[in-house]
Motif scaffolding. Structure first.
Motif, mmCIF file in Angstrom:
data_model
loop_
_atom_site.group_PDB
_atom_site.id
_atom_site.type_symbol
_atom_site.label_atom_id
_atom_site.label_comp_id
_atom_site.label_asym_id
_atom_site.label_seq_id
_atom_site.Cartn_x
_atom_site.Cartn_y
_atom_site.Cartn_z
ATOM 1 N N HIS A 102 0.823 -1.212 0.000
ATOM 2 C CA HIS A 102 0.000 0.000 0.000
ATOM 3 C C HIS A 102 0.860 1.267 0.000
ATOM 4 O O HIS A 102 0.525 2.254 -0.667
ATOM 5 N N LYS A 103 1.958 1.236 0.695
ATOM 6 C CA LYS A 103 2.868 2.378 0.713
ATOM 7 C C LYS A 103 3.400 2.666 -0.688
ATOM 8 O O LYS A 103 3.416 3.810 -1.143
ATOM 9 N N VAL A 104 3.834 1.614 -1.390
ATOM 10 C CA VAL A 104 4.355 1.770 -2.750
ATOM 11 C C VAL A 104 3.260 2.297 -3.672
ATOM 12 O O VAL A 104 3.501 3.182 -4.501
ATOM 13 N N LEU A 105 2.054 1.764 -3.532
ATOM 14 C CA LEU A 105 0.944 2.212 -4.380
ATOM 15 C C LEU A 105 0.605 3.676 -4.117
ATOM 16 O O LEU A 105 0.319 4.431 -5.055
ATOM 17 N N ARG A 106 0.647 4.093 -2.868
ATOM 18 C CA ARG A 106 0.402 5.515 -2.559
ATOM 19 C C ARG A 106 1.458 6.398 -3.201
ATOM 20 O O ARG A 106 1.148 7.447 -3.761
ATOM 21 N N HIS A 107 2.716 5.967 -3.144
ATOM 22 C CA HIS A 107 3.797 6.735 -3.786
ATOM 23 C C HIS A 107 3.597 6.822 -5.300
ATOM 24 O O HIS A 107 4.014 7.792 -5.922
ATOM 25 N N ALA A 108 2.961 5.810 -5.876
ATOM 26 C CA ALA A 108 2.714 5.800 -7.318
ATOM 27 C C ALA A 108 1.475 6.604 -7.682
ATOM 28 O O ALA A 108 1.177 6.784 -8.856
ATOM 29 N N GLY A 109 0.736 7.070 -6.686
ATOM 30 C CA GLY A 109 -0.456 7.867 -6.953
ATOM 31 C C GLY A 109 -1.718 7.049 -7.085
ATOM 32 O O GLY A 109 -2.702 7.513 -7.662
ATOM 33 N N SER A 110 -1.735 5.853 -6.549
ATOM 34 C CA SER A 110 -2.903 4.981 -6.654
ATOM 35 C C SER A 110 -3.671 4.989 -5.344
ATOM 36 O O SER A 110 -3.089 4.903 -4.264
ATOM 37 N N SER A 111 -4.985 5.067 -5.462
ATOM 38 C CA SER A 111 -5.812 4.993 -4.262
ATOM 39 C C SER A 111 -6.422 3.608 -4.087
ATOM 40 O O SER A 111 -6.988 3.301 -3.047
#
Length: 178
Positions: free
Chosen positions: A123-132
């Motif tokens: 989830h941390k990586v996805l947040r950094h990628a701009g994904s919700s």
């Protein structure tokens, strides 16, 4: 200070044995451990280096033995880098293969479990990628160096404005081309 307690070739052999053994141990620990160095991992590496020191130098604390071991370890590392550059098979054996964590918005839990990647880390990586949401993700790949590459799904032209280009890719690895 300069006198060796054993023949020079024994230091080279000891260094190569320890280098190969530690490389194998780190390879078995998984990609995530290599790519994300936590304080625990740093302590492990420091203690590990101290643990194998005597196996390499056989109790010889001379400058000559230290220099022979340093040259051996740097040479072994350079040699392995060259061989993995020349041979894809050896590269896969030493470094492994990239692994999909998410494909077309679907989480691959067996890969997550096998590679010991927690949901919090993903989830941390996805947040950094701009994904919700995972549904926004075309793919997320655990690279051989432990980083995660994320490519978001393309939004239709009539949908919300596109995200900036910088948020489309996170931690681009060397093998981005699929």
């Amino acid at each position: 200070m300069w006198n060796l307690s054993a023949p020079w070739w024994e230091f080279v052999l000891r260094g190569l044995i320890v280098y190969g053994s530690v490389l194998a141990l780190l390879r078995m620990s998984g990609k995530r451990q290599i790519g994300q160095l936590t304080p625990f991992d740093l302590v492990l590496l420091l203690v590990l280096s101290n643990a194998v020191q005597n196996a390499m130098n056989a109790g010889d604390n001379s400058v000559s033995a230290g220099l022979i071991l340093a040259v051996t370890l740097v040479g072994a590392n350079a040699g392995l880098a060259y061989l993995t550059w020349r041979s894809r098979r050896l590269e896969i054996l030493v470094e492994g293969r990239p692994q999909f964590l998410i494909h077309d918005g679907k989480l691959l839990q067996d890969v997550m479990r096998n590679q010991r990647v927690s949901m919090e880390d993903l989830h941390k990586v996805l947040r950094h990628a701009g994904s919700s949401s995972m549904a926004d993700v075309h793919f997320a790949i655990l690279e051989t160096d432990g980083t995660v590459s994320v490519k978001l799904r393309q939004q239709p032209a009539d949908a919300a404005p596109p995200r900036p280009a910088a948020s489309v890719w996170s931690e681009v690895g060397k093998d981005d081309v699929l």
